[in-house]
Write a protein that holds these residues in place. Structure first.
Motif, PDB file in Angstrom:
ATOM      1  N   UNK A 151      -6.798 -30.386 -29.834  1.00 23.37           N
ATOM      2  CA  UNK A 151      -7.598 -29.525 -30.718  1.00 23.37           C
ATOM      3  C   UNK A 151      -8.004 -30.275 -31.980  1.00 23.37           C
ATOM      4  N   UNK A 152      -7.009 -30.827 -32.692  1.00 27.07           N
ATOM      5  CA  UNK A 152      -7.283 -31.406 -34.003  1.00 27.07           C
ATOM      6  C   UNK A 152      -7.969 -32.760 -33.920  1.00 27.07           C
ATOM      7  N   UNK A 153      -7.672 -33.561 -32.906  1.00 29.04           N
ATOM      8  CA  UNK A 153      -8.378 -34.840 -32.771  1.00 29.04           C
ATOM      9  C   UNK A 153      -9.838 -34.602 -32.402  1.00 29.04           C
ATOM     10  N   UNK A 154     -10.086 -33.599 -31.566  1.00 33.69           N
ATOM     11  CA  UNK A 154     -11.452 -33.279 -31.163  1.00 33.69           C
ATOM     12  C   UNK A 154     -12.267 -32.742 -32.335  1.00 33.69           C
ATOM     13  N   UNK A 155     -11.699 -31.811 -33.078  1.00 35.61           N
ATOM     14  CA  UNK A 155     -12.450 -31.234 -34.199  1.00 35.61           C
ATOM     15  C   UNK A 155     -12.621 -32.256 -35.314  1.00 35.61           C
ATOM     16  N   UNK A 156     -11.660 -33.177 -35.459  1.00 32.07           N
ATOM     17  CA  UNK A 156     -11.814 -34.230 -36.465  1.00 32.07           C
ATOM     18  C   UNK A 156     -13.013 -35.106 -36.144  1.00 32.07           C
ATOM     19  N   UNK A 157     -13.152 -35.526 -34.890  1.00 33.79           N
ATOM     20  CA  UNK A 157     -14.286 -36.367 -34.544  1.00 33.79           C
ATOM     21  C   UNK A 157     -15.600 -35.598 -34.625  1.00 33.79           C
ATOM     22  N   UNK A 158     -15.541 -34.293 -34.359  1.00 39.62           N
ATOM     23  CA  UNK A 158     -16.762 -33.508 -34.483  1.00 39.62           C
ATOM     24  C   UNK A 158     -17.201 -33.432 -35.942  1.00 39.62           C
ATOM     25  N   UNK A 159     -16.274 -33.155 -36.842  1.00 39.54           N
ATOM     26  CA  UNK A 159     -16.665 -33.018 -38.244  1.00 39.54           C
ATOM     27  C   UNK A 159     -16.953 -34.367 -38.884  1.00 39.54           C
TER      28      UNK A 159
END
Length: 249
Positions: free
Chosen positions: A11-19
């Motif tokens: 969850x957090x690695x994916x949203x980090x790369x998105x933002x």
């Protein structure tokens, strides 16, 4: 404990790369980086988003359209022009696929300087590759899940990127509070953004579209991605373009 740790890590690695990469870099160009680092973060985005890999090129173009036409009929994902959340997600998918497959009629100004690594754009969009990621996630659950109930989380893994987008594009235009008057319905979804790495401060971002720190206007508005960006800037990996506030270019 393996499954909840894996879910949170994804969850957090994916949203980090998105933002960080798709939103602040590809769409808004809040900072610059070398072509080598660009390919590194392209690859990291592919790994963290996996089966729901979003093209940085298409994301950047589509998000610029969102800022230019927020909450109008030309917005790729406006709740005001969608019957429900799933209708909005389907319209977003249509816009996205048209851009990926070069079927769009979007003006050239929205495509200026978006990153485009053709190989990774091609690889991340292959259905066999996406299904390969699905198989990996499922295998992890088969091996480590202590109960069948945990398998209910698998669809979130499969669609992680679109889920993150839907949370902001739907809920942050419906619920929350505002710090600024803007020409659309963007709101700050969460007072403290423990969920979306700063993306929840949507009203702040729509007011100051080029500002690299999405939070910071109230004492509780902490943007978790911002310290990392400062660290990468200090290390010379990126170069932040301080003082920008324009909407999308």
């Amino acid at each position: 404990m393996v499954i909840p740790i894996f879910f949170l890590a994804h969850w957090y690695s994916s949203v980090l790369m998105q933002t960080f990469f798709l939103h602040r870099y590809a769409a808004h160009q809040m900072f610059t980086m070398s072509k080598g680092w660009e390919k590194f973060f392209y690859t990291l985005t592919f790994i963290t988003q996996g089966s729901s890999f979003l093209s940085p090129r298409a994301y950047g173009i589509m998000h610029r359209l969102h800022h230019a036409h927020a909450d109008t009929e030309h917005d790729p994902h406006s709740p005001d022009f969608s019957k429900n959340l799933f209708d909005m997600m389907w319209k977003t998918r249509t816009y996205y696929n048209d851009i990926v497959n070069n079927r769009d009629q979007i003006p050239a100004k929205f495509k200026k300087n978006v990153p485009n690594w053709a190989f990774m754009e091609w690889l991340g969009d292959r259905w066999l590759v996406r299904l390969g990621w699905v198989a990996v996630y499922t295998l992890i659950y088969v091996v480590f899940s202590p109960s069948p109930w945990w398998f209910l989380l698998l669809p979130v893994h499969f669609l992680m990127g679109p889920v993150h987008g839907a949370i902001i594009n739907w809920y942050a235009h419906r619920y929350g509070y505002t710090n600024f008057v803007v020409n659309d319905t963007a709101k700050n979804l969460l007072p403290f953004d423990f969920l979306m790495m700063g993306e929840s401060y949507h009203n702040n971002h729509h007011k100051w579209g080029g500002r690299v720190n999405f939070g910071g206007f109230r004492w509780h508005e902490l943007d978790p991605a911002y310290p990392l960006i400062r660290l990468l800037n200090k290390a010379g990996v990126i170069r932040v373009r301080w003082g920008r506030d324009e909407a999308y270019m």
